[in-house]
Design a protein around this motif. Structure first.
Motif, mmCIF file in Angstrom:
data_model
loop_
_atom_site.group_PDB
_atom_site.id
_atom_site.type_symbol
_atom_site.label_atom_id
_atom_site.label_comp_id
_atom_site.label_asym_id
_atom_site.label_seq_id
_atom_site.Cartn_x
_atom_site.Cartn_y
_atom_site.Cartn_z
ATOM 1 N N LEU A 1 -17.688 -9.170 2.179
ATOM 2 C CA LEU A 1 -17.894 -9.199 0.729
ATOM 3 C C LEU A 1 -17.396 -10.509 0.116
ATOM 4 O O LEU A 1 -18.054 -11.089 -0.745
ATOM 5 C CB LEU A 1 -17.174 -8.023 0.061
ATOM 6 N N SER A 2 -16.234 -10.965 0.570
ATOM 7 C CA SER A 2 -15.678 -12.192 -0.007
ATOM 8 C C SER A 2 -16.502 -13.413 0.379
ATOM 9 O O SER A 2 -16.667 -14.337 -0.412
ATOM 10 C CB SER A 2 -14.219 -12.380 0.397
ATOM 11 N N GLN A 3 -17.045 -13.428 1.583
ATOM 12 C CA GLN A 3 -17.900 -14.542 2.002
ATOM 13 C C GLN A 3 -19.190 -14.571 1.185
ATOM 14 O O GLN A 3 -19.630 -15.635 0.754
ATOM 15 C CB GLN A 3 -18.236 -14.439 3.491
ATOM 16 N N ASN A 4 -19.774 -13.412 0.964
ATOM 17 C CA ASN A 4 -21.020 -13.340 0.203
ATOM 18 C C ASN A 4 -20.836 -13.732 -1.260
ATOM 19 O O ASN A 4 -21.728 -14.320 -1.863
ATOM 20 C CB ASN A 4 -21.627 -11.936 0.285
ATOM 21 N N SER A 5 -19.685 -13.402 -1.829
ATOM 22 C CA SER A 5 -19.444 -13.686 -3.241
ATOM 23 C C SER A 5 -18.643 -14.963 -3.454
ATOM 24 O O SER A 5 -18.428 -15.376 -4.580
ATOM 25 C CB SER A 5 -18.698 -12.521 -3.885
ATOM 26 N N LYS A 6 -18.156 -15.543 -2.372
ATOM 27 C CA LYS A 6 -17.337 -16.749 -2.418
ATOM 28 C C LYS A 6 -16.010 -16.538 -3.149
ATOM 29 O O LYS A 6 -15.437 -17.476 -3.709
ATOM 30 C CB LYS A 6 -18.112 -17.919 -3.013
ATOM 31 N N ALA A 7 -15.523 -15.305 -3.145
ATOM 32 C CA ALA A 7 -14.200 -15.012 -3.697
ATOM 33 C C ALA A 7 -13.163 -15.275 -2.611
ATOM 34 O O ALA A 7 -13.412 -15.024 -1.432
ATOM 35 C CB ALA A 7 -14.114 -13.557 -4.148
ATOM 36 N N LEU A 8 -12.013 -15.783 -2.995
ATOM 37 C CA LEU A 8 -10.946 -16.075 -2.044
ATOM 38 C C LEU A 8 -10.308 -14.768 -1.582
ATOM 39 O O LEU A 8 -9.958 -13.920 -2.401
ATOM 40 C CB LEU A 8 -9.904 -16.977 -2.707
ATOM 41 N N LEU A 9 -10.170 -14.604 -0.282
ATOM 42 C CA LEU A 9 -9.567 -13.405 0.309
ATOM 43 C C LEU A 9 -8.242 -13.782 0.943
ATOM 44 O O LEU A 9 -8.181 -14.735 1.717
ATOM 45 C CB LEU A 9 -10.497 -12.810 1.367
ATOM 46 N N ARG A 10 -7.195 -13.021 0.615
ATOM 47 C CA ARG A 10 -5.884 -13.259 1.219
ATOM 48 C C ARG A 10 -5.288 -11.938 1.664
ATOM 49 O O ARG A 10 -5.449 -10.913 1.012
ATOM 50 C CB ARG A 10 -4.931 -13.919 0.205
ATOM 51 N N TYR A 11 -4.578 -11.993 2.779
ATOM 52 C CA TYR A 11 -3.848 -10.837 3.282
ATOM 53 C C TYR A 11 -2.423 -10.912 2.760
ATOM 54 O O TYR A 11 -1.860 -11.994 2.641
ATOM 55 C CB TYR A 11 -3.864 -10.820 4.807
ATOM 56 N N THR A 12 -1.861 -9.759 2.436
ATOM 57 C CA THR A 12 -0.502 -9.719 1.910
ATOM 58 C C THR A 12 0.394 -8.968 2.894
ATOM 59 O O THR A 12 -0.085 -8.325 3.825
ATOM 60 C CB THR A 12 -0.443 -8.996 0.558
ATOM 61 N N GLU A 13 1.686 -9.038 2.641
ATOM 62 C CA GLU A 13 2.627 -8.262 3.441
ATOM 63 C C GLU A 13 2.872 -6.887 2.840
ATOM 64 O O GLU A 13 3.633 -6.096 3.378
ATOM 65 C CB GLU A 13 3.943 -9.031 3.589
ATOM 66 N N LEU A 14 2.192 -6.587 1.737
ATOM 67 C CA LEU A 14 2.332 -5.287 1.085
ATOM 68 C C LEU A 14 1.539 -4.223 1.829
ATOM 69 O O LEU A 14 0.433 -4.485 2.288
ATOM 70 C CB LEU A 14 1.830 -5.354 -0.355
ATOM 71 N N THR A 15 2.099 -3.032 1.913
ATOM 72 C CA THR A 15 1.366 -1.911 2.481
ATOM 73 C C THR A 15 0.437 -1.346 1.417
ATOM 74 O O THR A 15 0.527 -1.719 0.240
ATOM 75 C CB THR A 15 2.335 -0.798 2.944
ATOM 76 N N LYS A 16 -0.428 -0.429 1.812
ATOM 77 C CA LYS A 16 -1.333 0.201 0.854
ATOM 78 C C LYS A 16 -0.554 0.913 -0.245
ATOM 79 O O LYS A 16 -0.920 0.837 -1.413
ATOM 80 C CB LYS A 16 -2.278 1.177 1.563
ATOM 81 N N ASP A 17 0.519 1.600 0.136
ATOM 82 C CA ASP A 17 1.334 2.318 -0.854
ATOM 83 C C ASP A 17 2.015 1.360 -1.823
ATOM 84 O O ASP A 17 2.037 1.604 -3.028
ATOM 85 C CB ASP A 17 2.379 3.191 -0.165
ATOM 86 N N GLU A 18 2.563 0.268 -1.299
ATOM 87 C CA GLU A 18 3.225 -0.704 -2.172
ATOM 88 C C GLU A 18 2.233 -1.354 -3.127
ATOM 89 O O GLU A 18 2.523 -1.545 -4.307
ATOM 90 C CB GLU A 18 3.920 -1.787 -1.331
ATOM 91 N N MET A 19 1.055 -1.670 -2.610
ATOM 92 C CA MET A 19 0.032 -2.281 -3.444
ATOM 93 C C MET A 19 -0.404 -1.306 -4.537
ATOM 94 O O MET A 19 -0.537 -1.680 -5.704
ATOM 95 C CB MET A 19 -1.163 -2.715 -2.593
ATOM 96 N N ALA A 20 -0.616 -0.054 -4.164
ATOM 97 C CA ALA A 20 -1.032 0.968 -5.124
ATOM 98 C C ALA A 20 0.043 1.196 -6.183
ATOM 99 O O ALA A 20 -0.260 1.277 -7.376
ATOM 100 C CB ALA A 20 -1.358 2.262 -4.396
ATOM 101 N N ASN A 21 1.293 1.281 -5.758
ATOM 102 C CA ASN A 21 2.387 1.509 -6.702
ATOM 103 C C ASN A 21 2.533 0.360 -7.687
ATOM 104 O O ASN A 21 2.902 0.573 -8.836
ATOM 105 C CB ASN A 21 3.701 1.724 -5.955
ATOM 106 N N SER A 22 2.232 -0.866 -7.247
ATOM 107 C CA SER A 22 2.379 -2.018 -8.137
ATOM 108 C C SER A 22 1.390 -1.992 -9.297
ATOM 109 O O SER A 22 1.622 -2.622 -10.321
ATOM 110 C CB SER A 22 2.239 -3.327 -7.347
ATOM 111 N N ILE A 23 0.293 -1.247 -9.138
ATOM 112 C CA ILE A 23 -0.688 -1.141 -10.227
ATOM 113 C C ILE A 23 -0.774 0.277 -10.797
ATOM 114 O O ILE A 23 -1.669 0.579 -11.581
ATOM 115 C CB ILE A 23 -2.090 -1.622 -9.777
ATOM 116 N N GLY A 24 0.123 1.141 -10.373
ATOM 117 C CA GLY A 24 0.172 2.490 -10.919
ATOM 118 C C GLY A 24 -0.923 3.404 -10.416
ATOM 119 O O GLY A 24 -1.344 4.315 -11.121
#
Length: 104
Positions: A57-80
């Motif tokens: 998806l990121s290649q097709n749309s040319k959006a920058l993709l980055r991997y984080t050290e956050l888990t799915k739960d941490e990422m979800a909790n950061s945005i409520g």
């Protein structure tokens, strides 16, 4: 303050500012549409198939993709939310701030 905490804080601020989208369908629709996604962040514990899907998806749309050290739960909790493998940042300023944290 370590980078993980800084990343969670900046994502939370971006979310409160209305510059974060999440959810597979919404991210995919936004990437295929207006293309206002500046940065796509993936959690560290996503499945291989999910990684491959977002990479494509990121290649097709040319959006920058980055991997984080956050888990799915941490990422979800950061945005409520619950259980988020990916979030998209829709602001250039927040993109730069997050990249600065990730690149340290």
């Amino acid at each position: 303050m370590n980078n993980k905490v800084k990343l969670i804080n900046i994502i939370s601020i971006a979310c409160r500012a209305g510059k974060v989208i999440s959810g597979e369908f919404v991210i995919e629709k936004t990437l295929n549409g207006k293309n206002n996604v500046k940065l796509l962040l993936l959690a560290s514990d996503v499945a291989t198939a999910t990684k491959e899907k977002y990479e494509k998806l990121s290649q097709n749309s040319k959006a920058l993709l980055r991997y984080t050290e956050l888990t799915k739960d941490e990422m979800a909790n950061s945005i409520g939310k619950t259980d988020r493998a990916a979030i998209a940042i829709c602001d250039e300023g927040f993109k730069k701030a997050i990249l600065k944290i990730l690149d340290n």
